[in-house]
Design a protein around this motif. Structure first.
Motif, short mmCIF file in Angstrom:
data_model
loop_
_atom_site.label_atom_id
_atom_site.label_comp_id
_atom_site.label_asym_id
_atom_site.label_seq_id
_atom_site.Cartn_x
_atom_site.Cartn_y
_atom_site.Cartn_z
N LEU A 177 0.82 -1.21 0.00
CA LEU A 177 0.00 0.00 0.00
C LEU A 177 0.86 1.26 0.00
CD1 LEU A 177 -2.88 1.25 0.32
CD2 LEU A 177 -2.50 1.16 2.78
N LEU A 178 1.90 1.27 0.82
CA LEU A 178 2.77 2.44 0.90
C LEU A 178 3.65 2.59 -0.33
CD1 LEU A 178 3.77 2.25 4.67
CD2 LEU A 178 2.07 3.72 3.60
N GLN A 179 3.68 1.56 -1.17
CA GLN A 179 4.37 1.64 -2.46
C GLN A 179 3.42 2.02 -3.59
OE1 GLN A 179 7.58 1.34 -3.22
NE2 GLN A 179 8.33 0.87 -1.18
N GLY A 180 2.17 2.33 -3.23
CA GLY A 180 1.20 2.76 -4.24
C GLY A 180 0.40 1.63 -4.86
N LYS A 181 0.44 0.45 -4.28
CA LYS A 181 -0.29 -0.68 -4.83
C LYS A 181 -1.59 -0.89 -4.04
CE LYS A 181 4.09 -2.96 -5.93
NZ LYS A 181 4.94 -4.16 -5.67
N VAL A 207 7.41 0.22 8.13
CA VAL A 207 7.92 -0.17 6.81
C VAL A 207 9.03 0.80 6.44
CG1 VAL A 207 7.34 -0.42 4.38
CG2 VAL A 207 5.70 -1.14 6.12
N HIS A 208 10.17 0.28 6.00
CA HIS A 208 11.35 1.13 5.75
C HIS A 208 11.61 1.35 4.26
CE1 HIS A 208 12.60 1.09 9.97
NE2 HIS A 208 12.24 -0.19 9.99
N THR A 209 10.69 0.92 3.41
CA THR A 209 10.95 1.00 1.96
C THR A 209 10.15 2.11 1.29
OG1 THR A 209 9.25 -0.70 1.59
CG2 THR A 209 11.54 -1.44 1.79
N LEU A 210 9.89 3.19 2.01
CA LEU A 210 9.12 4.29 1.42
C LEU A 210 9.97 5.09 0.44
CD1 LEU A 210 7.38 3.56 3.95
CD2 LEU A 210 6.75 5.96 4.04
N ILE A 211 9.30 5.71 -0.50
CA ILE A 211 9.96 6.59 -1.46
C ILE A 211 10.06 7.97 -0.82
CG2 ILE A 211 9.87 7.58 -3.77
CD1 ILE A 211 8.15 5.18 -4.60
N GLU A 212 11.28 8.43 -0.58
CA GLU A 212 11.49 9.65 0.20
C GLU A 212 10.96 10.90 -0.48
OE1 GLU A 212 15.53 9.94 1.36
OE2 GLU A 212 15.55 8.03 2.46
N ASP A 213 10.79 10.87 -1.80
CA ASP A 213 10.29 12.05 -2.51
C ASP A 213 8.77 12.17 -2.43
OD1 ASP A 213 12.84 12.75 -3.25
OD2 ASP A 213 12.75 11.68 -5.16
N ASN A 214 8.11 11.16 -1.91
CA ASN A 214 6.65 11.16 -1.84
C ASN A 214 6.16 11.86 -0.58
OD1 ASN A 214 6.52 9.75 -4.19
ND2 ASN A 214 5.84 7.81 -3.29
N TYR A 228 2.61 11.70 1.90
CA TYR A 228 1.54 10.76 2.17
C TYR A 228 0.40 11.43 2.92
CZ TYR A 228 4.85 7.11 0.84
OH TYR A 228 5.75 6.33 0.15
N ALA A 229 -0.81 11.08 2.54
CA ALA A 229 -2.01 11.52 3.26
C ALA A 229 -2.91 10.29 3.43
CB ALA A 229 -2.75 12.61 2.50
N VAL A 230 -3.58 10.19 4.55
CA VAL A 230 -4.39 9.02 4.87
C VAL A 230 -5.85 9.41 4.95
CG1 VAL A 230 -4.81 7.19 6.55
CG2 VAL A 230 -2.48 7.98 6.15
N PHE A 231 -6.68 8.68 4.20
CA PHE A 231 -8.13 8.85 4.27
C PHE A 231 -8.74 7.49 4.64
CE2 PHE A 231 -6.45 11.69 0.99
CZ PHE A 231 -6.83 12.92 1.51
N VAL A 232 -9.62 7.50 5.61
CA VAL A 232 -10.17 6.26 6.14
C VAL A 232 -11.68 6.26 6.02
CG1 VAL A 232 -10.42 4.81 8.19
CG2 VAL A 232 -8.27 6.00 7.78
#
Length: 248
Positions: A99-103, A210-217, A219-223
């Motif tokens: 999810l944090l990779q955009g999938k 999770v340590h594999t985030l893309i640093e240039d991104n 993030y915003a969370v909607f639930v």
């Protein structure tokens, strides 16, 4: 990465890990609920990490009519001794990483009444389930990359719009005003939606990330949190209008 070849009608074709994953897009996991004391006879046996044996109890109608053993295979079987943490790390945390990779990610809990779905998803304050751990890991992971509030806003079509800083500031001001207007004593509210820390002070959060985030991104969370009951859909996060105690 090692590559293994296998014969196909059209010749040789390399089989990679990515190709294998494409063939198996859905994993079916089985978790065995611990048998409650004095609740009856055990009818399921874990054979190994991928298979179970189902045997109807001798007192059951199915046993008297057939009595046949049945075997089922899954991608993974969790025994009754499996902890909430172990199950989350093996099943849900990889989906959070995707999810944090955009999938897109989906975890669907299915089972008969009393099979342990609610416990697996919600757990207890001292031993949280998949739902709380997922939110913990998401916010643990994005804390250094989280966008300011109202920069990203939902477009009500499963997407979002990006606002300028001036537009975001106006939206934040409007939200704060609305929150102040809606603040009323607890006795005059039909329902209060509050944070877990307010209602469950002893909740033990999951500290992993999770340590594999893309640093240039950013993030915003909607639930969204909904319940489907008797063909009706209920928004469990909906802010209900305030009512006086005399009108209830």
């Amino acid at each position: 990465m090692s590559v293994k070849n296998y014969k196909t009608p059209t010749g040789w074709r390399p089989q990679t890990l990515e190709h294998k994953k494409d063939k198996d897009p859905v994993d079916v996991i089985c978790r065995i609920k611990p048998l409650d004391q004095d609740s009856g006879e055990q009818c399921i046996t874990v054979l190994n990490s991928r298979a179970v044996k189902l045997m109807p109890p001798p007192t059951s109608y199915t046993f008297r009519n057939s009595g046949k053993e049945q075997y089922y295979k899954f991608q993974h079987v969790f025994s009754p001794e499996a902890s909430q943490k172990h199950l989350f790390d093996q099943v849900a945390k990889p989906l959070v990483a995707d999810l944090l990779q955009g999938k897109n990610s989906l975890l669907f809990a299915y089972g008969v009444t009393g099979s342990g779905k609610t416990y697996t998803m919600q757990g207890t304050p001292e031993d949280c389930g998949v739902l709380q751990r997922t939110l913990d890991v998401i916010f643990n992971s994005i804390q250094d990359y989280q966008a300011e509030r109202c920069v990203f806003v939902p477009d009500c079509m499963n997407g979002f719009d990006v606002q300028t800083e001036d537009e975001a500031a106006e939206s934040r001001k409007a939200l704060n005003t609305q929150m102040n207007v809606n603040k009323t004593p607890r006795t005059q509210r039909q329902r209060i939606v509050s944070t877990p820390a307010q209602d469950i002070p002893h909740r033990i959060p999951d500290g992993s990330r999770v340590h594999t985030l893309i640093e240039d991104n950013k993030y915003a969370v909607f639930v969204t949190y909904i319940e489907i009951y008797q063909n009706y859909i209920y928004d469990l996060l909906e802010q209900l209008p305030t009512t006086s105690s005399s009108s209830r």
